[in-house]
Design a protein around this motif. Structure first.
Motif, PDB file in Angstrom:
ATOM      1  N   UNK A 212      11.333 -11.177   0.932  1.00 12.76           N
ATOM      2  CA  UNK A 212      10.711  -9.640   1.334  1.00 12.76           C
ATOM      3  C   UNK A 212      11.770  -9.068   2.379  1.00 12.76           C
ATOM      4  N   UNK A 213      12.393  -9.954   3.158  1.00 12.55           N
ATOM      5  CA  UNK A 213      13.322  -9.539   3.909  1.00 12.55           C
ATOM      6  C   UNK A 213      14.644  -8.802   3.260  1.00 12.55           C
ATOM      7  N   UNK A 214      14.958  -9.667   2.301  1.00 19.90           N
ATOM      8  CA  UNK A 214      16.091  -9.236   1.522  1.00 19.90           C
ATOM      9  C   UNK A 214      15.947  -7.933   0.991  1.00 19.90           C
ATOM     10  N   UNK A 215      14.590  -7.731   0.177  1.00 22.35           N
ATOM     11  CA  UNK A 215      14.432  -6.669  -0.502  1.00 22.35           C
ATOM     12  C   UNK A 215      14.509  -5.441   0.497  1.00 22.35           C
ATOM     13  N   UNK A 216      13.700  -5.594   1.734  1.00 23.98           N
ATOM     14  CA  UNK A 216      13.569  -4.211   2.745  1.00 23.98           C
ATOM     15  C   UNK A 216      15.067  -4.052   3.084  1.00 23.98           C
ATOM     16  N   UNK A 220      17.068  -0.269   2.799  1.00 21.17           N
ATOM     17  CA  UNK A 220      17.634   0.601   3.853  1.00 21.17           C
ATOM     18  C   UNK A 220      18.977   0.469   4.022  1.00 21.17           C
ATOM     19  N   UNK A 221      19.557  -0.485   3.532  1.00 22.28           N
ATOM     20  CA  UNK A 221      21.138  -0.425   3.626  1.00 22.28           C
ATOM     21  C   UNK A 221      21.625   0.612   2.582  1.00 22.28           C
ATOM     22  N   UNK A 223      20.233   2.951   1.165  1.00 13.89           N
ATOM     23  CA  UNK A 223      19.458   4.323   1.383  1.00 13.89           C
ATOM     24  C   UNK A 223      19.942   5.075   2.631  1.00 13.89           C
ATOM     25  N   UNK A 224      21.397   4.503   2.715  1.00 10.63           N
ATOM     26  CA  UNK A 224      22.141   5.095   4.254  1.00 10.63           C
ATOM     27  C   UNK A 224      21.347   5.019   5.503  1.00 10.63           C
ATOM     28  N   UNK A 225      20.694   3.337   5.443  1.00 15.33           N
ATOM     29  CA  UNK A 225      20.142   2.995   6.873  1.00 15.33           C
ATOM     30  C   UNK A 225      18.932   3.966   7.158  1.00 15.33           C
ATOM     31  N   UNK A 226      18.291   4.502   6.133  1.00 15.87           N
ATOM     32  CA  UNK A 226      17.159   5.338   6.509  1.00 15.87           C
ATOM     33  C   UNK A 226      15.920   4.573   6.547  1.00 15.87           C
ATOM     34  N   UNK A 227      15.142   4.483   7.726  1.00 17.90           N
ATOM     35  CA  UNK A 227      14.200   3.668   7.734  1.00 17.90           C
ATOM     36  C   UNK A 227      12.697   4.312   7.490  1.00 17.90           C
ATOM     37  N   UNK A 228      12.796   5.448   6.731  1.00  8.57           N
ATOM     38  CA  UNK A 228      11.626   6.184   6.066  1.00  8.57           C
ATOM     39  C   UNK A 228      11.317   5.823   5.027  1.00  8.57           C
ATOM     40  N   UNK A 229      10.413   4.972   4.761  1.00  8.25           N
ATOM     41  CA  UNK A 229      10.001   4.016   3.550  1.00  8.25           C
ATOM     42  C   UNK A 229       8.847   5.070   3.133  1.00  8.25           C
ATOM     43  N   UNK A 230       8.877   4.615   1.629  1.00  9.34           N
ATOM     44  CA  UNK A 230       7.658   4.981   0.649  1.00  9.34           C
ATOM     45  C   UNK A 230       6.400   4.459   1.039  1.00  9.34           C
ATOM     46  N   UNK A 231       5.532   4.565   0.352  1.00  7.29           N
ATOM     47  CA  UNK A 231       4.171   3.693   0.905  1.00  7.29           C
ATOM     48  C   UNK A 231       4.234   2.339   0.159  1.00  7.29           C
ATOM     49  N   UNK A 232       4.996   2.118  -0.865  1.00  5.92           N
ATOM     50  CA  UNK A 232       5.005   0.875  -1.646  1.00  5.92           C
ATOM     51  C   UNK A 232       6.077   0.169  -0.540  1.00  5.92           C
ATOM     52  N   UNK A 233       6.988   0.869  -0.195  1.00  2.00           N
ATOM     53  CA  UNK A 233       8.088  -0.016   0.675  1.00  2.00           C
ATOM     54  C   UNK A 233       7.263  -0.460   2.101  1.00  2.00           C
ATOM     55  N   UNK A 234       6.218   0.085   2.389  1.00  4.44           N
ATOM     56  CA  UNK A 234       5.766  -0.010   3.684  1.00  4.44           C
ATOM     57  C   UNK A 234       4.726  -1.157   3.636  1.00  4.44           C
ATOM     58  N   UNK A 235       4.032  -1.189   2.192  1.00  6.90           N
ATOM     59  CA  UNK A 235       3.345  -2.316   1.985  1.00  6.90           C
ATOM     60  C   UNK A 235       3.934  -3.480   1.972  1.00  6.90           C
ATOM     61  N   UNK A 236       5.259  -3.417   1.271  1.00 10.56           N
ATOM     62  CA  UNK A 236       6.009  -4.636   1.369  1.00 10.56           C
ATOM     63  C   UNK A 236       6.338  -5.275   2.688  1.00 10.56           C
ATOM     64  N   UNK A 237       6.482  -4.298   3.751  1.00 11.11           N
ATOM     65  CA  UNK A 237       6.766  -4.431   4.911  1.00 11.11           C
ATOM     66  C   UNK A 237       5.625  -5.165   5.696  1.00 11.11           C
ATOM     67  N   UNK A 238       4.391  -4.775   5.349  1.00 12.00           N
ATOM     68  CA  UNK A 238       3.348  -5.178   5.911  1.00 12.00           C
ATOM     69  C   UNK A 238       3.223  -6.913   5.728  1.00 12.00           C
ATOM     70  N   UNK A 239       3.798  -7.234   4.598  1.00 11.14           N
ATOM     71  CA  UNK A 239       3.868  -8.644   4.268  1.00 11.14           C
ATOM     72  C   UNK A 239       4.644  -9.425   5.331  1.00 11.14           C
ATOM     73  N   UNK A 240       5.506  -9.000   6.188  1.00 10.44           N
ATOM     74  CA  UNK A 240       6.338  -9.639   7.119  1.00 10.44           C
ATOM     75  C   UNK A 240       5.452  -9.767   8.371  1.00 10.44           C
ATOM     76  N   UNK A 241       4.377  -9.270   8.555  1.00  4.03           N
ATOM     77  CA  UNK A 241       3.548  -8.966   9.978  1.00  4.03           C
ATOM     78  C   UNK A 241       2.753 -10.376  10.165  1.00  4.03           C
TER      79      UNK A 241
END
Length: 241
Positions: A212-216, A220-221, A223-241
């Motif tokens: 999960x860390x690898x994909x996220x 970001x890398x 995408x020019x280090x842009x932290x503005x994520x799509x809803x799908x990407x945000x859901x993936x990030x939630x798995x890390x919490x």
């Protein structure tokens, strides 16, 4: 960039197969197999101090050719199966390193190696490749080898616990930098995580979190280090919490 496409171009060298009994067994065969091989090599040198390196290598090669190599793998596999049953894992994977260690300790590995040494040494002696004196010296002194095997395996698992501790540290550090939107810090921890994952046991929870860390990270890398994520990407990030 779509998550599924990015997963095909990952940087961390993770096993792309799902963690299962076979991947865990293969890991233990390789890791413990190396420790047993090393212990036997050191033991033979200790038991035959007057032999030169070439003679020791020749004896070891003959033992390998007459069943030691395949025998070690089978002995480890048998110990895993017996150990799993002993600690109550009838089906499924090891959930942590402690379960792996308990299974190996409970599965009769040392006794299996002892029996294997006797069997292989007898075969090599019967083939006329070592004499009675050498054969008896190895068999009668095999406790030196077995003690080395036991100590090496314990050291191997201690290294696994240490690697796990560092892996969790790097994962948690990466999460903090991700939360702070600090890509430079993320990259530093990602590099350390990438290196540490090469040697750690395939435990599903760790591998899934690292994937999960690898994909996220690469989303970001790339995408020019842009932290503005799509809803799908945000859901993936939630798995890390």
């Amino acid at each position: 960039m779509e998550i599924n496409n990015l997963e095909k171009n990952n940087d961390i060298k993770l096993n792309n197969n799902l963690v299962n009994e076979n991947t865990q067994k293969s890991f233990l065969e390789t890791t413990i197999g190396k420790t047993i091989n090393t212990a036997i090599d050191i033991g033979i040198r200790a038991l035959l101090p007057d032999f030169i390196d070439e003679q020791i290598i020749n004896i070891k090669d003959n033992l390998l050719n007459y069943g030691l190599k395949d025998g070690i793998t089978k002995t480890i596999d048998d110990a895993i199966d017996l150990g799993k049953s002993a600690i109550g894992i009838v089906t499924g994977n090891f959930e942590n390193i402690s379960q792996m260690q308990s299974a190996i300790q409970s599965g009769g590995l040392i006794d299996g190696v002892s029996t294997l040494i006797d069997s292989v040494v007898n075969k090599v002696k019967q083939a006329g490749l070592i004499n009675n004196t050498v054969a008896n010296t190895i068999k009668q002194g095999k406790n030196i080898i077995l003690n080395n095997v036991e100590n090496n395996i314990e050291n191997s698992f201690n290294k696994q616990y240490e690697s796990l501790e560092y892996t969790n540290k790097y994962i948690n550090n990466w999460k903090k930098y991700f939360s702070d939107k600090n890509f430079e810090g993320m990259q530093k921890e990602y590099n350390k995580l990438e290196k540490k994952l090469q040697d750690i046991a395939p435990i599903e929870k760790i591998i899934n979190e690292a994937r999960t860390i690898e994909v996220l990270h690469n989303l970001i890398k790339n995408n020019g280090q842009d932290f503005n994520l799509t809803q799908e990407q945000l859901e993936l990030a939630e798995k890390l919490k």
